[in-house]
Design a protein around this motif. Structure first.
Motif, short mmCIF file in Angstrom:
data_model
loop_
_atom_site.label_atom_id
_atom_site.label_comp_id
_atom_site.label_asym_id
_atom_site.label_seq_id
_atom_site.Cartn_x
_atom_site.Cartn_y
_atom_site.Cartn_z
N PRO A 158 0.75 -1.38 -0.22
CA PRO A 158 0.06 -0.15 0.12
C PRO A 158 0.76 1.37 0.03
O PRO A 158 0.25 2.31 -0.57
N LYS A 159 1.82 1.33 0.72
CA LYS A 159 2.81 2.46 0.76
C LYS A 159 3.15 2.75 -0.72
O LYS A 159 3.24 4.16 -1.00
N THR A 160 3.77 1.92 -1.39
CA THR A 160 4.20 2.09 -3.05
C THR A 160 2.98 2.57 -3.70
O THR A 160 3.13 3.48 -4.42
N SER A 161 1.93 2.03 -3.57
CA SER A 161 0.58 2.26 -4.30
C SER A 161 0.28 3.71 -3.98
O SER A 161 -0.06 4.50 -4.72
N LEU A 162 0.29 4.13 -2.67
CA LEU A 162 -0.01 5.45 -2.43
C LEU A 162 0.98 6.46 -2.94
O LEU A 162 0.27 7.48 -3.27
N GLN A 163 2.11 6.12 -2.96
CA GLN A 163 2.93 6.96 -3.45
C GLN A 163 2.90 7.21 -5.00
O GLN A 163 2.95 8.55 -5.46
N GLU A 164 2.67 6.30 -5.63
CA GLU A 164 2.41 6.37 -6.99
C GLU A 164 0.94 7.27 -7.28
O GLU A 164 1.11 7.85 -8.27
N TRP A 165 0.04 6.90 -6.39
CA TRP A 165 -1.34 7.86 -6.49
C TRP A 165 -0.87 9.22 -6.38
O TRP A 165 -1.36 10.04 -7.21
N ALA A 166 0.00 9.72 -5.49
CA ALA A 166 0.39 10.96 -5.25
C ALA A 166 1.28 11.57 -6.38
O ALA A 166 1.06 12.73 -7.00
N GLN A 167 2.27 10.70 -6.94
CA GLN A 167 2.99 11.16 -8.13
C GLN A 167 2.02 11.25 -9.16
O GLN A 167 2.46 12.45 -9.96
N ALA A 168 1.20 10.46 -9.43
CA ALA A 168 0.45 10.53 -10.62
C ALA A 168 -0.38 11.90 -10.69
O ALA A 168 -0.77 12.39 -11.69
N ARG A 169 -0.39 12.62 -9.41
CA ARG A 169 -1.13 13.71 -9.36
C ARG A 169 -0.42 15.11 -8.84
O ARG A 169 -0.77 16.00 -8.63
N ARG A 170 0.87 14.86 -9.00
CA ARG A 170 2.07 15.83 -9.12
C ARG A 170 2.04 16.29 -7.50
O ARG A 170 2.13 17.42 -7.22
N GLN A 171 1.68 15.29 -6.56
CA GLN A 171 1.98 15.84 -5.18
C GLN A 171 3.15 15.13 -4.66
O GLN A 171 3.93 14.70 -5.28
N LYS A 172 3.61 15.74 -3.30
CA LYS A 172 4.90 15.22 -2.81
C LYS A 172 4.61 13.66 -2.22
O LYS A 172 3.23 13.47 -2.13
N PRO A 173 5.43 13.02 -2.11
CA PRO A 173 5.28 11.76 -1.51
C PRO A 173 4.59 11.86 -0.07
O PRO A 173 4.79 12.87 0.72
N PRO A 174 3.68 10.70 0.24
CA PRO A 174 3.10 11.01 1.59
C PRO A 174 4.20 11.09 2.73
O PRO A 174 5.11 10.72 2.59
N ASN A 175 3.33 11.49 3.58
CA ASN A 175 4.50 11.83 4.86
C ASN A 175 3.89 11.01 6.42
O ASN A 175 2.69 11.03 6.35
N TYR A 176 4.73 10.30 6.77
CA TYR A 176 4.50 9.09 8.06
C TYR A 176 4.99 9.83 9.23
O TYR A 176 6.05 10.21 9.10
N GLU A 177 4.07 9.78 10.02
CA GLU A 177 4.40 10.18 11.58
C GLU A 177 3.77 9.45 12.60
O GLU A 177 2.71 8.85 12.61
N ILE A 178 4.86 8.84 13.54
CA ILE A 178 4.40 8.20 14.64
C ILE A 178 3.70 9.11 15.56
O ILE A 178 4.05 10.05 16.31
N ILE A 179 2.27 8.72 15.88
CA ILE A 179 1.42 9.58 16.79
C ILE A 179 1.65 9.03 18.33
O ILE A 179 1.62 9.77 18.75
#
Length: 227
Positions: A158-179
């Motif tokens: 899912p992380k790779t798929s989400l990054q590809e989704w963002a790249q396809a829409r010219r967004q920056k890579p997803p940001n992950y944060e430990i809550i």
């Protein structure tokens, strides 16, 4: 060399009796129990990782003769990663046979993912050294069981798929944060948030940082694709 009842039971669970049982003893000896007269399982772990890799590479090639390298790589990673090794270790109750120092024993070492995964690789190496590659291969294929045939689902990232989704829409890579992180050292619980440049976000909780990130990414991707 005489071995303990725990190791005899482990031999039965893995379906292999050692002619050199000292190899099995070494495979289940954690570094917290090592001494000048007792070797730990770290070198065996190194070898076992390579034996496992070759077994799984051969199995994947035989299973799908038309798959490309790009298709095979994530399947391979899903089968050899530490989580998969630890899952198999739990199924054969490998933790019951581990030789641990007092500190590891007190902190729940018999249930730690990394420790179980490392020990599983060491046991594979011990079987390889004692019985040869074909014997080790048979054991690995038997213990991994349906994982080899179901690996396509496990290989989805899912992380790779989400990054590809963002790249396809010219967004920056997803940001992950430990809550948050809670629970004892041997059974931690992580809550992780993933956020996209457009503000879309999700949280997920799991027993490891990696699993929580994957779960959060999967939840967000599912919501985005169903919108």
């Amino acid at each position: 060399m005489k071995i303990s009842a725990e190791l005899k039971a482990l031999q039965a669970r893995i379906g292999y009796d050692f002619s050199r049982p000292e190899l099995l003893v070494r495979a289940v000896t954690h570094s917290s129990m090592s001494s000048p007269n007792r070797d730990d399982n770290q070198r065996l772990e190194f070898l076992g990782d390579r034996v496992l890799g070759l077994v799984m590479a051969e199995a994947l090639l035989a299973q799908d003769r038309k798959a490309t390298e790009g298709q095979l790589a994530p399947r391979f990673n899903a089968l050899v990663r530490k989580e998969a090794c630890a899952d198999v270790a739990r199924e054969i109750a490998l933790g019951d046979a581990l030789k641990l120092g007092r500190s590891e024993m007190m902190s729940g070492g018999r249930r730690k993912l990394a420790l179980l995964g490392d020990a599983m690789e060491a046991v594979i190496a011990a079987v390889y050294l004692d019985g040869g590659f074909d014997v080790a291969k048979d054991m690995v294929i038997r213990l991994w069981g349906d994982r080899v045939h179901q690996v396509e689902a496990d290989a989805r990232d899912p992380k790779t798929s989400l990054q590809e989704w963002a790249q396809a829409r010219r967004q920056k890579p997803p940001n992950y944060e430990i809550i948050s992180r809670s629970g004892p050292d041997h059974a931690p619980v992580f809550t992780v948030a993933v956020r996209l440049q457009n503000g879309e976000a999700e949280e997920a909780t799991a027993g490891s940082k990696r699993q929580a990130e994957q779960a959060a990414a999967g939840a967000l991707l599912q919501r985005l694709e169903s919108a």
